[in-house]
Design a protein around this motif. Structure first.
Motif, PDB file in Angstrom:
ATOM      1  N   GLU A 128       0.871  -1.135   0.042  1.00 21.37           N
ATOM      2  CA  GLU A 128      -0.025   0.075   0.053  1.00 21.37           C
ATOM      3  C   GLU A 128       0.936   1.100  -0.096  1.00 21.37           C
ATOM      4  OE1 GLU A 128      -2.513  -0.976   3.508  1.00 21.37           O
ATOM      5  OE2 GLU A 128      -3.805  -1.966   2.155  1.00 21.37           O
ATOM      6  N   ALA A 129       2.009   1.162   0.647  1.00 26.43           N
ATOM      7  CA  ALA A 129       2.960   2.463   0.445  1.00 26.43           C
ATOM      8  C   ALA A 129       3.542   2.860  -0.796  1.00 26.43           C
ATOM      9  CB  ALA A 129       4.138   1.925   1.383  1.00 26.43           C
ATOM     10  N   LEU A 130       3.249   1.701  -1.611  1.00 34.48           N
ATOM     11  CA  LEU A 130       3.709   1.913  -3.016  1.00 34.48           C
ATOM     12  C   LEU A 130       2.487   2.263  -3.866  1.00 34.48           C
ATOM     13  CD1 LEU A 130       6.508  -1.044  -3.528  1.00 34.48           C
ATOM     14  CD2 LEU A 130       6.642   1.352  -3.061  1.00 34.48           C
ATOM     15  N   GLY A 131       1.444   2.176  -3.319  1.00 35.13           N
ATOM     16  CA  GLY A 131       0.117   2.581  -4.126  1.00 35.13           C
ATOM     17  C   GLY A 131      -0.368   1.385  -4.672  1.00 35.13           C
ATOM     18  N   LEU A 132      -0.075   0.240  -4.373  1.00 37.91           N
ATOM     19  CA  LEU A 132      -0.602  -0.905  -5.003  1.00 37.91           C
ATOM     20  C   LEU A 132      -1.715  -1.528  -4.401  1.00 37.91           C
ATOM     21  CD1 LEU A 132       2.917  -2.943  -5.425  1.00 37.91           C
ATOM     22  CD2 LEU A 132       1.629  -1.567  -7.257  1.00 37.91           C
ATOM     23  N   SER A 133      -2.638  -2.149  -4.879  1.00 39.56           N
ATOM     24  CA  SER A 133      -4.012  -2.373  -4.082  1.00 39.56           C
ATOM     25  C   SER A 133      -4.207  -4.029  -4.087  1.00 39.56           C
ATOM     26  CB  SER A 133      -5.238  -2.147  -5.101  1.00 39.56           C
ATOM     27  OG  SER A 133      -5.096  -2.591  -6.147  1.00 39.56           O
ATOM     28  N   LEU A 134      -4.326  -4.436  -2.976  1.00 43.56           N
ATOM     29  CA  LEU A 134      -4.587  -5.960  -2.671  1.00 43.56           C
ATOM     30  C   LEU A 134      -5.778  -6.778  -3.348  1.00 43.56           C
ATOM     31  CD1 LEU A 134      -3.345  -5.701   0.967  1.00 43.56           C
ATOM     32  CD2 LEU A 134      -2.099  -5.838  -0.918  1.00 43.56           C
TER      33      LEU A 134
END
Length: 383
Positions: free
Chosen positions: A280-286
């Motif tokens: 999430e810190a890299l702007g990625l979604s789970l």
């Protein structure tokens, strides 16, 4: 290959102690030395399963234990309720049909855990069901299913509860006796951190009553033969086991118990929190729904504009870190990071450092080191 960091959801990196154990001389698999090692290993296996039941080792992958679980209880026409929330739930359903059972599917959207009330509904509609099957940790979707809650539902019915813990045992909470699990199975190569190729299964009294009444067509995976040979003094396996893998399982389980089962589970949970925070810190979604997410691996949606081959290929070929892709219709849409076995802060920090560099190559912008900072924060707060 020696320098490649395995961050896939199994097989995992194997500790040197376990690899060294495999180098011991081969002993007679029908003799007292092997019998003593087998007895010790299966006793530790039961301790990790958290059961008073006897456990058995199978030379085969986790699928061999899945097949043993079904082949020994299902006869033609038997109804089996299969909870299907991913590829491995599908496998238990397919095995049910292979052995002549009538599969009653409880379909769960990929990325979500089953609602225990859906299982109750299926049991109410099929009160003659012989068993309910479930994957505890569906590694194809990075979802953990609520086996404790479903076990409570099963208390009101006669159906057996069959649970696959291949990618959760020793990394998440599995209490066979407390959860009312009748048949529980697992594999060597994930949270236990032994080499692939060995499976384990434990069977409760109610399941044995069913097994004793079934004329199973399986030969190699016949549980009655396993019980008969396991009761010998010294205990044996029905057919030639992988002696070296037994050594490995013995050492790997010793390491689990030395660390402490609760401590090991806590470490896996911390790794999961760290991985989610880093993504999430890299702007990625789970991918998996919040509240249903696995504690032994994480599925991350593929960032827009990057192909699976570009992302995982760069991680593998340039940085020598192996992460997993998606399965079935998720292929190319997600990538999966395993945080199981002996994986900890060091391995996750390396993985996300290289993931940051990989994403930067494809034009993504974020604060350098933000993912590693999130990992460090998670470990400092939870360990």
């Amino acid at each position: 290959m020696e320098d490649t960091l395995l961050m896939i959801p199994g097989p995992t990196t194997v500790p040197k102690r376990v690899l060294d154990a495999m180098a011991q001389p081969i002993t007679n698999h029908r003799g007292p030395v092997y019998g003593e090692i087998l007895a010790e290993t299966t006793a530790m296996m039961s301790e990790v399963f958290q059961t008073d039941n006897q456990s058995y080792l199978l030379t085969g992958s986790g699928t061999s234990a899945m097949e043993a679980a079904i082949a020994n209880i299902v006869q033609k026409g038997d109804k089996v309720i299969n909870v299907v929330s991913g590829k491995f739930g599908e496998r238990l359903q397919q095995l049910t049909e292979v052995f002549g059972g009538e599969s009653i599917e409880v379909t769960v959207p990929w990325g979500q855990a089953v609602d225990p009330e859906e299982v109750r509904k299926a049991l109410d509609e099929n009160n003659d069901a012989k068993a309910v099957t479930m994957i505890h940790n569906e590694s194809s979707t990075a979802v953990v299913n609520p086996i404790e809650e479903v076990g409570k539902v099963l208390n009101d019915y006669d159906a057996l509860f069959v649970v696959d813990t291949v990618s959760s045992l020793a990394g998440d909470t599995v209490k066979v006796d407390d959860y009312g699990i009748d048949i529980c199975l697992s594999g060597s190569q994930k949270c236990i951190a032994a080499p692939p190729g060995m499976a384990a299964i434990t069977v409760g009294d109610d399941a044995w009553k069913v097994i004793d009444e079934v004329d199973s067509p399986t030969y190699y995976l016949n549980m009655k033969k396993m019980r008969k040979m396991g009761n010998k003094n010294p205990p044996q396996t029905p057919y030639t086991p992988n002696v070296s893998l037994t050594y490995a399982m013995n050492e790997a389980l010793s390491m689990v118990l030395e660390e402490g089962l609760d401590n090991r589970i806590k470490r896996h949970h911390t790794g999961a929190k760290a991985t989610r925070a880093a993504a999430e810190a890299l702007g990625l979604s789970l991918f998996a729904r919040e509240g249903d997410r696995s504690n032994t691996l994480t599925a991350i949606n593929m960032p827009e504009g990057v192909s699976d081959g570009d992302l995982r290929g760069t991680m593998r070929n340039k940085y020598q870190i192996e992460i997993a892709g998606g399965q079935d219709h998720l292929s190319g849409n997600v990538f999966r990071i395993g945080h199981m076995g002996i994986t900890g802060l060091h391995e996750l920090a390396m993985t996300f450092t290289c993931l940051e560099m990989t994403l930067k190559e494809f034009g993504f912008e974020f604060d350098a080191g933000s993912s590693v900072a999130a990992i460090q924060d998670a470990f400092s707060k939870n360990m």
